[in-house]
Design a protein around this motif. Structure first.
Motif, PDB file in Angstrom:
ATOM      1  N   VAL A 169       0.903  -1.190  -0.004  1.00 20.63           N
ATOM      2  CA  VAL A 169      -0.164  -0.050  -0.081  1.00 20.63           C
ATOM      3  C   VAL A 169       0.873   1.277  -0.087  1.00 20.63           C
ATOM      4  CG1 VAL A 169      -0.239  -0.240   2.298  1.00 20.63           C
ATOM      5  CG2 VAL A 169      -1.786   1.144   1.278  1.00 20.63           C
ATOM      6  N   PHE A 170       0.497   2.235  -0.836  1.00 22.43           N
ATOM      7  CA  PHE A 170       1.457   3.376  -0.903  1.00 22.43           C
ATOM      8  C   PHE A 170       0.814   4.507   0.100  1.00 22.43           C
ATOM      9  CE2 PHE A 170       1.244   7.957  -2.665  1.00 22.43           C
ATOM     10  CZ  PHE A 170       2.477   8.158  -2.297  1.00 22.43           C
ATOM     11  N   ILE A 171       1.771   4.622   1.216  1.00 23.13           N
ATOM     12  CA  ILE A 171       1.498   5.544   2.180  1.00 23.13           C
ATOM     13  C   ILE A 171       2.839   6.626   2.142  1.00 23.13           C
ATOM     14  CG2 ILE A 171       0.747   6.355   4.525  1.00 23.13           C
ATOM     15  CD1 ILE A 171      -0.325   3.763   4.709  1.00 23.13           C
ATOM     16  N   PRO A 172       2.866   7.798   1.944  1.00 22.58           N
ATOM     17  CA  PRO A 172       4.202   8.666   1.933  1.00 22.58           C
ATOM     18  C   PRO A 172       4.470   9.024   3.254  1.00 22.58           C
ATOM     19  CG  PRO A 172       2.587   9.892   1.181  1.00 22.58           C
ATOM     20  CD  PRO A 172       1.726   8.537   1.303  1.00 22.58           C
ATOM     21  N   TYR A 173       5.505   9.738   3.627  1.00 21.93           N
ATOM     22  CA  TYR A 173       5.745  10.616   4.555  1.00 21.93           C
ATOM     23  C   TYR A 173       5.093  11.905   4.550  1.00 21.93           C
ATOM     24  CZ  TYR A 173       9.222   7.161   6.166  1.00 21.93           C
ATOM     25  OH  TYR A 173      10.234   6.165   6.492  1.00 21.93           O
ATOM     26  N   GLY A 174       5.059  12.808   5.496  1.00 19.70           N
ATOM     27  CA  GLY A 174       4.252  13.934   5.576  1.00 19.70           C
ATOM     28  C   GLY A 174       5.200  14.978   6.214  1.00 19.70           C
ATOM     29  N   GLY A 175       4.423  16.054   6.502  1.00 22.14           N
ATOM     30  CA  GLY A 175       5.057  17.159   6.985  1.00 22.14           C
ATOM     31  C   GLY A 175       4.017  18.293   7.509  1.00 22.14           C
ATOM     32  N   GLU A 176       4.541  19.346   8.364  1.00 19.35           N
ATOM     33  CA  GLU A 176       3.488  20.364   8.676  1.00 19.35           C
ATOM     34  C   GLU A 176       3.966  21.573   8.447  1.00 19.35           C
ATOM     35  OE1 GLU A 176       3.702  19.273  12.813  1.00 19.35           O
ATOM     36  OE2 GLU A 176       1.997  17.839  12.622  1.00 19.35           O
ATOM     37  N   GLU A 177       2.841  22.479   8.270  1.00 18.50           N
ATOM     38  CA  GLU A 177       3.263  23.762   8.067  1.00 18.50           C
ATOM     39  C   GLU A 177       3.810  24.575   9.408  1.00 18.50           C
ATOM     40  OE1 GLU A 177       1.144  26.497   5.182  1.00 18.50           O
ATOM     41  OE2 GLU A 177       0.024  24.617   4.831  1.00 18.50           O
ATOM     42  N   ALA A 285      10.628  20.253   3.866  1.00 21.58           N
ATOM     43  CA  ALA A 285      11.131  21.552   3.193  1.00 21.58           C
ATOM     44  C   ALA A 285      10.226  22.213   2.242  1.00 21.58           C
ATOM     45  CB  ALA A 285      12.358  21.288   2.549  1.00 21.58           C
ATOM     46  N   MET A 286       9.510  21.273   1.662  1.00 16.81           N
ATOM     47  CA  MET A 286       8.366  21.920   0.663  1.00 16.81           C
ATOM     48  C   MET A 286       7.093  22.447   1.640  1.00 16.81           C
ATOM     49  SD  MET A 286       8.086  18.331  -1.772  1.00 16.81           S
ATOM     50  CE  MET A 286       6.568  19.026  -2.723  1.00 16.81           C
ATOM     51  N   LEU A 287       6.812  22.089   2.692  1.00 20.08           N
ATOM     52  CA  LEU A 287       5.930  22.822   3.454  1.00 20.08           C
ATOM     53  C   LEU A 287       6.346  24.343   3.967  1.00 20.08           C
ATOM     54  CD1 LEU A 287       4.115  19.693   4.935  1.00 20.08           C
ATOM     55  CD2 LEU A 287       2.833  21.351   3.555  1.00 20.08           C
ATOM     56  N   CYS A 288       7.725  24.202   4.286  1.00 26.60           N
ATOM     57  CA  CYS A 288       8.153  25.454   4.804  1.00 26.60           C
ATOM     58  C   CYS A 288       8.448  26.318   3.781  1.00 26.60           C
ATOM     59  CB  CYS A 288       9.828  25.129   5.477  1.00 26.60           C
ATOM     60  SG  CYS A 288       9.502  24.027   7.108  1.00 26.60           S
ATOM     61  N   ALA A 338       5.007  26.949  -5.399  1.00 22.51           N
ATOM     62  CA  ALA A 338       4.448  25.349  -6.083  1.00 22.51           C
ATOM     63  C   ALA A 338       4.841  24.388  -5.229  1.00 22.51           C
ATOM     64  CB  ALA A 338       5.217  25.419  -7.295  1.00 22.51           C
ATOM     65  N   ALA A 339       5.683  24.233  -4.422  1.00 23.25           N
ATOM     66  CA  ALA A 339       6.233  23.141  -3.485  1.00 23.25           C
ATOM     67  C   ALA A 339       5.196  23.140  -2.389  1.00 23.25           C
ATOM     68  CB  ALA A 339       7.840  23.394  -3.261  1.00 23.25           C
ATOM     69  N   GLN A 340       4.911  24.385  -1.765  1.00 24.29           N
ATOM     70  CA  GLN A 340       3.915  24.327  -0.640  1.00 24.29           C
ATOM     71  C   GLN A 340       2.464  23.899  -0.998  1.00 24.29           C
ATOM     72  OE1 GLN A 340       3.817  28.340   1.395  1.00 24.29           O
ATOM     73  NE2 GLN A 340       4.641  27.187   3.135  1.00 24.29           N
ATOM     74  N   ALA A 341       2.329  24.342  -2.241  1.00 28.25           N
ATOM     75  CA  ALA A 341       0.767  23.858  -2.782  1.00 28.25           C
ATOM     76  C   ALA A 341       0.676  22.383  -2.950  1.00 28.25           C
ATOM     77  CB  ALA A 341       0.436  24.638  -3.751  1.00 28.25           C
ATOM     78  N   ARG A 342       1.602  21.885  -3.471  1.00 32.15           N
ATOM     79  CA  ARG A 342       1.832  20.381  -3.771  1.00 32.15           C
ATOM     80  C   ARG A 342       1.744  19.458  -2.463  1.00 32.15           C
ATOM     81  NH1 ARG A 342       2.853  16.979  -7.919  1.00 32.15           N
ATOM     82  NH2 ARG A 342       3.844  14.989  -7.564  1.00 32.15           N
ATOM     83  N   ALA A 343       2.875  20.066  -1.465  1.00 28.86           N
ATOM     84  CA  ALA A 343       2.909  19.348  -0.283  1.00 28.86           C
ATOM     85  C   ALA A 343       1.579  19.397   0.522  1.00 28.86           C
ATOM     86  CB  ALA A 343       3.970  19.891   0.440  1.00 28.86           C
ATOM     87  N   ARG A 344       0.726  20.530   0.401  1.00 30.11           N
ATOM     88  CA  ARG A 344      -0.459  20.510   0.934  1.00 30.11           C
ATOM     89  C   ARG A 344      -1.438  19.555   0.480  1.00 30.11           C
ATOM     90  NH1 ARG A 344      -0.625  27.073   0.620  1.00 30.11           N
ATOM     91  NH2 ARG A 344       0.393  27.697   2.652  1.00 30.11           N
TER      92      ARG A 344
END
Length: 372
Positions: A169-177, A285-288, A338-344
């Motif tokens: 099953v595909f479950i990626p890692y995440g982050g937080e703003e 980094a993307m969410l930052c 663009a990175a932030q929007a994709r990560a969200r």
């Protein structure tokens, strides 16, 4: 009925060592909040028990092992599994295929397993021939005995299907703003290059260090990370920081807010990871909102999409891309947005923790039905 889970294969909770530890710092409290009895196995001295963010409902259990680069995962995983056999949780969340050797023990005890297979460990340059054989064998054993597998990237899922005939099953890692954070003293917003990585060959750190000699002629460079063993690369970075006034080496950072601030204000973040799947540092980094220059790999392209600059793993290519980005404020902000929007959209911990819980709940229910 209260469900119980044992988390095996990390340095413990709460720990700030790597991607697995980051995931456990998010997943374990989420499960506890949902009513699970959560036990995280770890190593003595590897956790921050005074961490104000620590969830007291999560039980941290340390077991013994051999503290060495080649044997630590296997030995600590084995002793953790032995303890889990005694306490028999409803399900085990197992990190790292090196622990695949111990999955038959959990199966014999009737403990279903959800196994995060991580990256393709046997292709990592830091491992010798024996270690690569061990990881490959562990992966094969995981394919045979793991109840349910998790791949943190779609490419990892594809590789496991192709190489071992096992679906994951595909479950990626995440982050937080993080919200707005203060700028590190002595730096300027969008004015410095940043790398955050463990000092191993597949993270392209040596190439970045060479590139930093060129970058530092015109811009500040901040290096976060270490080998953890005082290797030659640590010595090279220490020498560079000592001789170049524009290079700062911070070593390993366990202060999350400080690290998030470095990403948030960076003008160019270089991400050189090449073998793993979805990398937690890249997602965070993307969410930052860090404008990112990444080593051109299938994994980094999967995560970044069109929101990054991709380069060959050579000092010349890295320095050219980083210097160009540091000199282009318009492109910096476009990539950051663009990175932030994709990560969200794809990589938030709230969603990922729910997906882990759903898989664990399904395994518990499956075990209950089988016992009946």
């Amino acid at each position: 009925m209260t469900k119980s889970v044992a988390i095996i294969g990390t340095r413990g909770y709460p720990s700030y060592y790597g991607g697995f530890e980051t995931a456990v710092r998010k997943i374990a409290p989420h499960l506890a909040e949902s009513g699970w009895q959560v036990t995280v196995y770890g190593r003595d001295g590897a956790t921050r028990d005074d961490d104000p963010a620590r969830d007291a409902r999560v039980v941290s259990t340390t077991t013994g092992g051999i503290e060495s680069r080649s044997l630590s995962t296997l030995s600590y995983g084995f002793t953790a599994v032995l303890d889990a056999l005694v306490h028999k949780p409803d399900v085990a969340l197992v990190m790292n295929v090196a622990n695949g050797f111990w999955l038959p023990l959990l199966r014999l005890r009737g403990i279903p397993t959800l196994v995060n297979v991580d990256g393709i460990e046997w292709e990592r340059a830091k491992w010798g021939r024996l270690a690569k054989f061990v990881f490959r064998s562990g992966a094969r054993t995981t394919a045979w005995f793991g109840t349910r597998l998790v791949g943190d990237a779609r490419e990892i899922v594809r590789r496991w299907q192709a190489d071992f005939g096992r679906r994951a099953v595909f479950i990626p890692y995440g982050g937080e703003e993080p919200g707005i954070l203060p700028l590190e003293s002595g730096l300027t917003h969008r004015g410095y290059a940043l790398v955050v990585a463990r000092f191993v060959p597949e993270n392209t750190v040596a190439e970045f260090v060479e590139a930093a000699r060129t970058i530092a002629r015109s811009h500040d460079v901040v290096i976060v990370g270490s080998s953890g063993y005082g290797d030659e690369l640590d010595e090279a970075v220490a020498e560079l920081a000592a001789t170049s006034p524009r290079v700062t080496w911070l070593g390993h950072l366990s202060d999350d807010r400080r690290l998030l601030a470095l990403w948030q204000h960076a003008g160019a973040y270089f991400h050189g990871h090449s073998v793993g799947g979805t990398n937690p540092a890249l997602v965070q980094a993307m969410l930052c909102g860090a404008p990112t220059v990444a080593r051109d790999t299938v994994y980094n392209r999967e995560v970044l999409g069109d929101s990054g600059v991709f380069v060959a793993p050579t000092p010349a290519a890295i320095s050219e891309a980083v210097v160009d980005l540091l000199g282009d404020p318009v492109r910096q902000e476009a990539l950051a947005d663009a990175a932030q929007a994709r990560a969200r959209e794809h990589y938030t911990w709230a969603d990922i923790c729910r997906r882990y819980e759903a898989e664990l709940t399904a395994l518990v229910a499956r075990g209950v039905r089988r016992r009946r």
